[in-house]
Design a protein around this motif. Sequence first.
Motif, PDB file in Angstrom:
ATOM      1  N   ASP A 193      50.135  24.222  38.042  1.00  0.00           N
ATOM      2  CA  ASP A 193      49.919  23.419  36.838  1.00  0.00           C
ATOM      3  C   ASP A 193      49.907  21.953  37.228  1.00  0.00           C
ATOM      4  O   ASP A 193      50.683  21.528  38.096  1.00  0.00           O
ATOM      5  N   PHE A 194      49.030  21.192  36.592  1.00  0.00           N
ATOM      6  CA  PHE A 194      48.995  19.748  36.798  1.00  0.00           C
ATOM      7  C   PHE A 194      49.036  19.094  35.426  1.00  0.00           C
ATOM      8  O   PHE A 194      48.191  19.374  34.577  1.00  0.00           O
ATOM      9  N   ASN A 195      50.050  18.278  35.220  1.00  0.00           N
ATOM     10  CA  ASN A 195      50.272  17.619  33.929  1.00  0.00           C
ATOM     11  C   ASN A 195      50.243  18.610  32.770  1.00  0.00           C
ATOM     12  O   ASN A 195      49.653  18.370  31.725  1.00  0.00           O
ATOM     13  N   GLY A 196      50.879  19.763  32.994  1.00  0.00           N
ATOM     14  CA  GLY A 196      51.044  20.747  31.944  1.00  0.00           C
ATOM     15  C   GLY A 196      49.882  21.703  31.738  1.00  0.00           C
ATOM     16  O   GLY A 196      49.963  22.599  30.900  1.00  0.00           O
ATOM     17  N   GLU A 197      48.801  21.558  32.490  1.00  0.00           N
ATOM     18  CA  GLU A 197      47.656  22.458  32.349  1.00  0.00           C
ATOM     19  C   GLU A 197      47.510  23.313  33.605  1.00  0.00           C
ATOM     20  O   GLU A 197      47.557  22.810  34.722  1.00  0.00           O
ATOM     21  N   THR A 198      47.316  24.618  33.411  1.00  0.00           N
ATOM     22  CA  THR A 198      47.137  25.527  34.541  1.00  0.00           C
ATOM     23  C   THR A 198      45.776  25.276  35.182  1.00  0.00           C
ATOM     24  O   THR A 198      44.748  25.349  34.522  1.00  0.00           O
ATOM     25  N   ILE A 199      45.796  24.951  36.479  1.00  0.00           N
ATOM     26  CA  ILE A 199      44.542  24.698  37.194  1.00  0.00           C
ATOM     27  C   ILE A 199      44.248  25.789  38.224  1.00  0.00           C
ATOM     28  O   ILE A 199      43.170  25.814  38.789  1.00  0.00           O
ATOM     29  N   LEU A 200      45.230  26.691  38.442  1.00  0.00           N
ATOM     30  CA  LEU A 200      45.026  27.786  39.388  1.00  0.00           C
ATOM     31  C   LEU A 200      45.978  28.918  39.036  1.00  0.00           C
ATOM     32  O   LEU A 200      47.142  28.676  38.732  1.00  0.00           O
ATOM     33  N   ASP A 201      45.478  30.133  39.057  1.00  0.00           N
ATOM     34  CA  ASP A 201      46.288  31.320  38.826  1.00  0.00           C
ATOM     35  C   ASP A 201      45.655  32.430  39.656  1.00  0.00           C
ATOM     36  O   ASP A 201      44.549  32.867  39.355  1.00  0.00           O
ATOM     37  N   LYS A 202      46.326  32.830  40.738  1.00  0.00           N
ATOM     38  CA  LYS A 202      45.694  33.799  41.636  1.00  0.00           C
ATOM     39  C   LYS A 202      46.724  34.718  42.270  1.00  0.00           C
ATOM     40  O   LYS A 202      47.913  34.401  42.323  1.00  0.00           O
ATOM     41  N   LEU A 203      46.240  35.842  42.752  1.00  0.00           N
ATOM     42  CA  LEU A 203      47.050  36.771  43.526  1.00  0.00           C
ATOM     43  C   LEU A 203      46.586  36.700  44.964  1.00  0.00           C
ATOM     44  O   LEU A 203      45.388  36.646  45.236  1.00  0.00           O
ATOM     45  N   ASP A 204      47.543  36.642  45.875  1.00  0.00           N
ATOM     46  CA  ASP A 204      47.220  36.645  47.294  1.00  0.00           C
ATOM     47  C   ASP A 204      47.708  37.981  47.847  1.00  0.00           C
ATOM     48  O   ASP A 204      48.848  38.370  47.628  1.00  0.00           O
ATOM     49  N   HIS A 205      46.839  38.675  48.533  1.00  0.00           N
ATOM     50  CA  HIS A 205      47.175  39.999  49.039  1.00  0.00           C
ATOM     51  C   HIS A 205      47.720  39.919  50.454  1.00  0.00           C
ATOM     52  O   HIS A 205      47.373  39.047  51.222  1.00  0.00           O
ATOM     53  N   ASN A 229      58.320  33.860  56.539  1.00  0.00           N
ATOM     54  CA  ASN A 229      58.807  34.561  57.718  1.00  0.00           C
ATOM     55  C   ASN A 229      58.462  36.036  57.815  1.00  0.00           C
ATOM     56  O   ASN A 229      58.850  36.689  58.770  1.00  0.00           O
ATOM     57  N   LYS A 230      57.738  36.603  56.852  1.00  0.00           N
ATOM     58  CA  LYS A 230      57.374  38.025  56.961  1.00  0.00           C
ATOM     59  C   LYS A 230      56.093  38.303  56.204  1.00  0.00           C
ATOM     60  O   LYS A 230      55.712  37.552  55.315  1.00  0.00           O
ATOM     61  N   ASN A 231      55.438  39.384  56.581  1.00  0.00           N
ATOM     62  CA  ASN A 231      54.267  39.849  55.832  1.00  0.00           C
ATOM     63  C   ASN A 231      54.761  40.469  54.535  1.00  0.00           C
ATOM     64  O   ASN A 231      55.655  41.312  54.555  1.00  0.00           O
ATOM     65  N   VAL A 232      54.178  40.028  53.437  1.00  0.00           N
ATOM     66  CA  VAL A 232      54.564  40.572  52.144  1.00  0.00           C
ATOM     67  C   VAL A 232      53.320  41.091  51.431  1.00  0.00           C
ATOM     68  O   VAL A 232      52.198  40.701  51.744  1.00  0.00           O
ATOM     69  N   ALA A 233      53.551  41.966  50.475  1.00  0.00           N
ATOM     70  CA  ALA A 233      52.450  42.483  49.663  1.00  0.00           C
ATOM     71  C   ALA A 233      52.011  41.381  48.691  1.00  0.00           C
ATOM     72  O   ALA A 233      52.314  40.213  48.891  1.00  0.00           O
ATOM     73  N   GLU A 234      51.355  41.755  47.651  1.00  0.00           N
ATOM     74  CA  GLU A 234      50.767  40.839  46.695  1.00  0.00           C
ATOM     75  C   GLU A 234      51.750  39.762  46.197  1.00  0.00           C
ATOM     76  O   GLU A 234      52.852  40.064  45.758  1.00  0.00           O
ATOM     77  N   THR A 235      51.327  38.511  46.288  1.00  0.00           N
ATOM     78  CA  THR A 235      52.104  37.364  45.834  1.00  0.00           C
ATOM     79  C   THR A 235      51.322  36.661  44.729  1.00  0.00           C
ATOM     80  O   THR A 235      50.117  36.465  44.851  1.00  0.00           O
TER      81      THR A 235
END
Length: 138
Positions: free
Chosen positions: A78-90, A67-73
């Motif tokens: 994780d899929f089956n305990g393994e990290t498949i994505l790790d990112k910052l969205d601006h 519902n609002k514009n936010v700064a960096e998120t």
Amino acid sequence: MHNIEINPGEIKLTFKNPEPGRISFESLGMTKDGLDLEAGLLRLVIDLEGIGEHHFYSMPTIEMAYNKNVAETHWQCDFNGETILDKLDHHGSKTIVLLDRSKLEKLEQHHKNKLILHAEFPEPVRIIPEDSSMTFFK
């Protein structure tokens, strides 16, 4: 079809069968009730255990509108305990998480298949279910 459970800061979806195409959170039965993230933290658990024969979409996606514009998120998946994505969205009011189908297929098991998406917002937000969706299966 599916089951849904909403707790503060957490949404749990359990799919019984693959649901093809784009599925809005609203069509999954979510309303604005319970989608306020007062601490700015979200844990989305998608349980794909026992869905049977399926084919992942070429680029599985999760779209989250808030519902609002936010700064960096910060987003982590994780899929089956393994990290498949790790990112910052601006800066923005919507994030599109693109998942690598080949990673999902490689990590997929016969019984346990759980995808967990964590989001850390810099301030409280509310998820907008009619503008949020996921596309997993074709």
